[in-house]
Design a protein around this motif. Structure first.
Motif, short mmCIF file in Angstrom:
data_model
loop_
_atom_site.label_atom_id
_atom_site.label_comp_id
_atom_site.label_asym_id
_atom_site.label_seq_id
_atom_site.Cartn_x
_atom_site.Cartn_y
_atom_site.Cartn_z
N UNK A 234 0.82 -1.20 0.00
CA UNK A 234 0.00 0.00 0.00
C UNK A 234 0.86 1.26 0.00
N UNK A 235 0.48 2.22 -0.82
CA UNK A 235 1.15 3.52 -0.84
C UNK A 235 0.15 4.55 -0.33
N UNK A 236 0.43 5.13 0.83
CA UNK A 236 -0.46 6.09 1.45
C UNK A 236 -1.85 5.49 1.66
N UNK A 237 -1.89 4.21 2.03
CA UNK A 237 -3.16 3.56 2.29
C UNK A 237 -3.88 4.26 3.45
N UNK A 382 7.97 -2.67 -17.46
CA UNK A 382 7.60 -4.05 -17.75
C UNK A 382 8.40 -5.05 -16.92
N UNK A 383 9.48 -4.58 -16.30
CA UNK A 383 10.39 -5.49 -15.61
C UNK A 383 10.35 -5.37 -14.09
N UNK A 384 9.98 -4.19 -13.58
CA UNK A 384 10.06 -3.93 -12.13
C UNK A 384 8.66 -3.69 -11.58
N UNK A 385 8.28 -4.52 -10.61
CA UNK A 385 6.96 -4.40 -9.98
C UNK A 385 6.83 -3.06 -9.27
N UNK A 386 5.71 -2.38 -9.51
CA UNK A 386 5.45 -1.11 -8.83
C UNK A 386 6.20 0.06 -9.41
N UNK A 387 6.83 -0.13 -10.58
CA UNK A 387 7.68 0.92 -11.14
C UNK A 387 6.91 2.23 -11.36
N UNK A 397 14.56 16.72 -8.09
CA UNK A 397 15.96 16.97 -8.43
C UNK A 397 16.85 15.99 -7.67
N UNK A 398 16.45 15.70 -6.45
CA UNK A 398 17.14 14.68 -5.66
C UNK A 398 16.08 13.79 -5.03
N UNK A 399 16.50 12.65 -4.49
CA UNK A 399 15.53 11.73 -3.93
C UNK A 399 16.14 10.83 -2.87
N UNK A 400 15.29 10.09 -2.18
CA UNK A 400 15.72 9.19 -1.11
C UNK A 400 16.64 8.10 -1.65
N UNK A 401 16.36 7.61 -2.85
CA UNK A 401 17.22 6.58 -3.44
C UNK A 401 18.62 7.12 -3.72
N UNK A 402 18.67 8.36 -4.22
CA UNK A 402 19.96 8.93 -4.61
C UNK A 402 20.87 9.17 -3.41
N UNK A 422 13.31 2.36 -2.62
CA UNK A 422 13.54 3.60 -1.86
C UNK A 422 12.53 4.68 -2.27
N UNK A 423 12.20 4.74 -3.56
CA UNK A 423 11.20 5.72 -4.01
C UNK A 423 9.85 5.47 -3.33
N UNK A 424 9.45 4.20 -3.25
CA UNK A 424 8.17 3.87 -2.64
C UNK A 424 8.20 4.11 -1.13
N UNK A 425 9.36 3.86 -0.51
CA UNK A 425 9.49 4.17 0.92
C UNK A 425 9.31 5.66 1.17
N UNK A 426 9.84 6.48 0.24
CA UNK A 426 9.68 7.92 0.36
C UNK A 426 8.20 8.31 0.30
N UNK A 427 7.45 7.69 -0.61
CA UNK A 427 6.02 8.00 -0.73
C UNK A 427 5.27 7.64 0.54
#
Length: 453
Positions: A234-237, A382-387, A397-402, A422-427
């Motif tokens: 869940x993202x922001x469930x 097509x390759x990464x779930x939840x992309x 410009x910057x992000x949690x993954x970076x 990491x992107x989804x964790x940020x959300x």
């Protein structure tokens, strides 16, 4: 998964505001300054702005320290900016304010560490644990058990499970026993001191759920339904309403309502300040790009933005080519396409300075998932779930993954998957303090980064 009021919950809400006020009083006492009306008002404002505390005792120590520091930084920016703008700052003694600004986060961190050590001992010694049972020995039920057992601040003891399957089909339960079939639950509740029942049953088992609820209509215990949908990513469930009808958000942007206004206001303010302060550097770099290699000063690349809509992202040109078609080759180490000046720009991330214009345009945010070239998106979606879920917010410009080690080339699927994690964790965990922490870490990463080329 705990009752609405618990001692740990109350302490989490009041600890930081109270420590903020106590530290102010201690600074006044240290400097032998009287507790005048203006300092009382300052303390009340400080309490109001920091209540309730949002740092949980169960959070990892590193996250706890990060959240406390960024919360206090946001507080100082808001209160200090107001004080300077209105002139009220002159009404207070500067040494007292400086001592308060420095000592408060240290006192908060120390208080949290002390309570993390003392509270489990006090809870265990009280002998008043909340007693619960779980129906359903499945992934949801076992995860619920793990949360209760691994988090002492919940002060909860799981007495056992109820399930209709035979014991040889249930797998390993550890120290928690099977107490019977679900038809035995109502009778068990009559003879046992149980405060809560957790129904960890699949949503497809509606008849069984209704039957259990019907059996429990005479119990005084609290009953919680834990649907298996919560095992999804869940993202922001959250729960919401459409008129009188309840609905649950499974995938939603964190920037709704006031959060969206705060995010946009901080983007505009920080971008304007950076562009104004860095305008001489901006002009110098533009001239350097123009006269050191043929081609345009600004490279415009098509990328996906909010809701997967295509946008143009600006960068100082750092290569001799301008890949922007259906095939885009990522920059690699010792890439022959990178100009000598471009190597410096990419190493220092100065090539991304024009993206602050994108932020003012509303196409990007300062912090968010980094935008990928359209060609890369079409490949990895097509390759990464939840992309594509990362496109529920504006790219950054910057992000949690970076700042977490995933900046630069993603030459394997595994690296891209970690970046998306990491992107989804940020959300899931966005806050203004989190954004400020990422900005601070970005500066540190850029100064000592070996992955940029």
């Amino acid at each position: 998964m705990r009752p609405s009021f618990t001692l740990p919950g109350a302490l989490e809400a009041f600890l930081d505001p109270v420590v903020t006020m106590v530290t102010l009083a201690a600074c006044l006492a240290w400097y032998a300054h009287p507790l005048s009306a203006r300092y009382i008002i300052l303390g009340v404002i400080a309490f109001s702005l920091s209540f309730p505390g949002n740092v949980g005792f169960h959070e990892p120590p590193q996250r706890m320290v990060r959240k406390l520091l960024t919360n206090w930084l946001v507080f100082l920016v808001i209160l200090g900016g107001f004080g300077v703008a209105t002139g009220y700052m002159k009404s207070f003694t500067r040494p007292v304010l400086i001592a308060w600004a420095v000592l408060t986060p240290l006192a908060q961190i120390g208080s949290h560490f002390f309570l993390r050590w003392a509270l489990p001992k006090a809870i265990t010694g009280s002998g008043q644990q909340r007693r619960v049972v779980i129906t359903g020995v499945n992934e949801v039920g076992l995860r619920l058990l793990h949360e209760f057992e691994s988090n002492p601040y919940l002060n909860t003891r799981v007495l056992g499970f109820f399930d209709d399957r035979s014991s040889d089909r249930l797998g390993e339960l550890g120290k928690v026993p099977m107490l019977g079939r679900m038809s035995d639950l109502a009778e068990f509740m009559k003879t046992s001191d149980v405060e809560a029942i957790y129904l960890a049953l699949p949503m497809a088992s509606q008849p069984r759920i209704l039957a259990v609820l019907d059996d429990l209509k005479d119990t005084t215990a609290s009953i919680y339904f834990v649907p298996d949908i919560f095992m999804t990513d869940l993202i922001q469930g959250r729960l919401a309403n459409v008129g009188p009808m309840p609905v649950m958000a499974v995938c939603e942007t964190p920037f709704n309502g006031m959060s969206g206004l705060i995010k946009r206001a901080s983007d505009i303010f920080i971008s304007l300040m950076i562009l104004i302060l860095a305008s001489p550097i901006f002009l110098a770099l533009a001239l350097a790009v123009k006269f050191t290699s043929p081609g345009p000063i600004i490279f415009k690349q098509r990328r996906y933005g909010l809701d997967g809509k295509e946008i143009l992202v600006y960068k100082f040109r750092s290569m001799t080519t301008e890949d922007n078609g259906t095939v885009v080759k990522q920059a690699t180490k010792n890439d022959s396409r990178i100009t000598p000046l471009g190597a410096i720009l990419r190493k220092t991330s100065l090539d991304e300075l024009p993206q602050f214009v994108n932020v003012l345009q509303g196409r990007m945010s300062i912090v968010g998932p980094r935008p990928h070239a359209v060609a890369h998106n079409e490949t990895y979606r097509k390759l990464v779930k939840g992309y594509m879920v990362r496109h529920k917010v504006k790219p950054g410009i910057t992000g949690w993954a970076q700042v977490s080690g995933y900046r630069g080339e993603t030459d394997t699927i595994d690296k891209m998957e970690k970046r998306i994690d990491y992107d989804l964790e940020y959300l899931r965990n966005w806050s203004l303090g989190f954004d400020l922490w990422i900005i601070v870490k970005t500066v540190l990463v850029v100064l000592n980064d070996k992955k940029a080329y």
